[in-house]
Design a protein around this motif. Structure first.
Motif, short mmCIF file in Angstrom:
data_model
loop_
_atom_site.label_atom_id
_atom_site.label_comp_id
_atom_site.label_asym_id
_atom_site.label_seq_id
_atom_site.Cartn_x
_atom_site.Cartn_y
_atom_site.Cartn_z
N SER A 38 0.83 -1.21 0.00
CA SER A 38 0.00 0.00 0.00
C SER A 38 0.86 1.26 0.00
O SER A 38 0.58 2.23 -0.71
N VAL A 39 1.93 1.24 0.79
CA VAL A 39 2.83 2.39 0.85
C VAL A 39 3.52 2.60 -0.50
O VAL A 39 3.62 3.73 -0.99
N VAL A 40 3.98 1.51 -1.11
CA VAL A 40 4.60 1.61 -2.43
C VAL A 40 3.60 2.12 -3.46
O VAL A 40 3.94 2.89 -4.36
N GLY A 41 2.34 1.72 -3.31
CA GLY A 41 1.31 2.20 -4.22
C GLY A 41 1.14 3.71 -4.15
O GLY A 41 1.00 4.38 -5.18
N VAL A 42 1.17 4.26 -2.94
CA VAL A 42 1.07 5.71 -2.77
C VAL A 42 2.29 6.40 -3.38
O VAL A 42 2.16 7.44 -4.06
#
Length: 258
Positions: A224-228
């Motif tokens: 999720s963090v990488v997606g942001v």
């Protein structure tokens, strides 16, 4: 303005490390965990329904529960509705995040990010379905065509969120932007794609075995963090490629024209 790889990453990192980035990282983590719970619960429910139609097979049920650590006992109908609702929420959150990262205000969530959100989400969903079908067909055709199409559709969401483009227009404009900046766009596409794959598979290479619940949860959080981060970098790259200054010029023009 030509797309510059270093500047796109630097601007993206600055946005990602800002208060705005932290807010959206938290929101995407919650969404990712919710998706994990709903989808694994739905999958387990469907498998249990299938198994229930066969002679009792306790071993198969045990295997399923062990491979779905985030699953809960949720009725299949409820899980299906929840999955659909989260799909819509996910598209809305992507649109809001793109608009926020493109904004020139210091507020984590600018006031204008919700403009025409319902219509924009509907267009994004329609474009997402169309591009997914195209990429899927391309993947079936020896993978390479699918990857090429995914690359050409790199800026579709940004077009929809920031330029209020329709389904076909957003796809056409994304292809044009990518072709005009093919080398830097290709580098961004590959780097962000590899980063996502590495993070997603990171726990498979650990020398120790973690409980399924722990590894799944942490993997979801990191993804999720990488997606942001990917949204921030891609949005900054889009603003460059469309001759807009990062942090707001394009967003301001678009809002001002409403």
């Amino acid at each position: 303005m030509a797309l510059q790889i270093g500047r796109a990453f630097q601007d993206g990192i600055d946005e990602f490390l800002s208060e705005r980035g932290a807010v959206f990282a938290g929101a995407f983590i919650v969404l990712g965990l919710a998706n994990g719970i709903i989808w694994t619960s739905l999958s387990q429910g469907l498998v249990e329904l299938f198994i229930g139609s066969l002679p009792s097979d306790v071993e198969a049920q045990t295997v399923m529960s062990e491979t779905a650590p985030l699953a809960f006992e949720i009725p299949v109908a409820v899980a299906a509705v929840g999955a659909l609702a989260l799909f819509v929420v996910s598209e809305a959150l992507n649109i809001v995040a793109i608009r926020a990262f493109a904004s020139d205000t210091s507020d984590p969530i600018p006031d204008n990010v919700g403009r025409r959100l319902g219509k924009t989400v509907a267009v994004a969903i329609a474009a997402g379905i169309l591009t997914a079908i195209a990429v899927g067909i391309g993947i079936i055709l020896l993978i390479i065509p699918g990857l090429l199409l995914a690359f050409l559709f790199f800026f579709v969401r940004q077009e929809i969120a920031l330029n209020d483009s329709g389904v076909i227009e957003s796809i056409s404009n994304s292809i044009g932007i990518v072709i005009d900046n093919i080398v830097p766009a290709a580098v961004l596409f590959v780097v962000l794609g590899v980063l996502g794959l590495v993070i997603g598979a990171a726990f498979g290479f650990l020398p120790i075995s973690l409980p399924a619940m722990v590894s799944t949860t942490v993997s979801t959080v990191l993804s999720s963090v990488v997606g942001v981060f990917s949204i921030a970098v891609t949005t900054m790259a889009y603003l460059q490629a469309t001759e807009s200054e990062p942090n707001g010029a394009h967003m301001t023009e678009s809002v001002g024209g409403l």
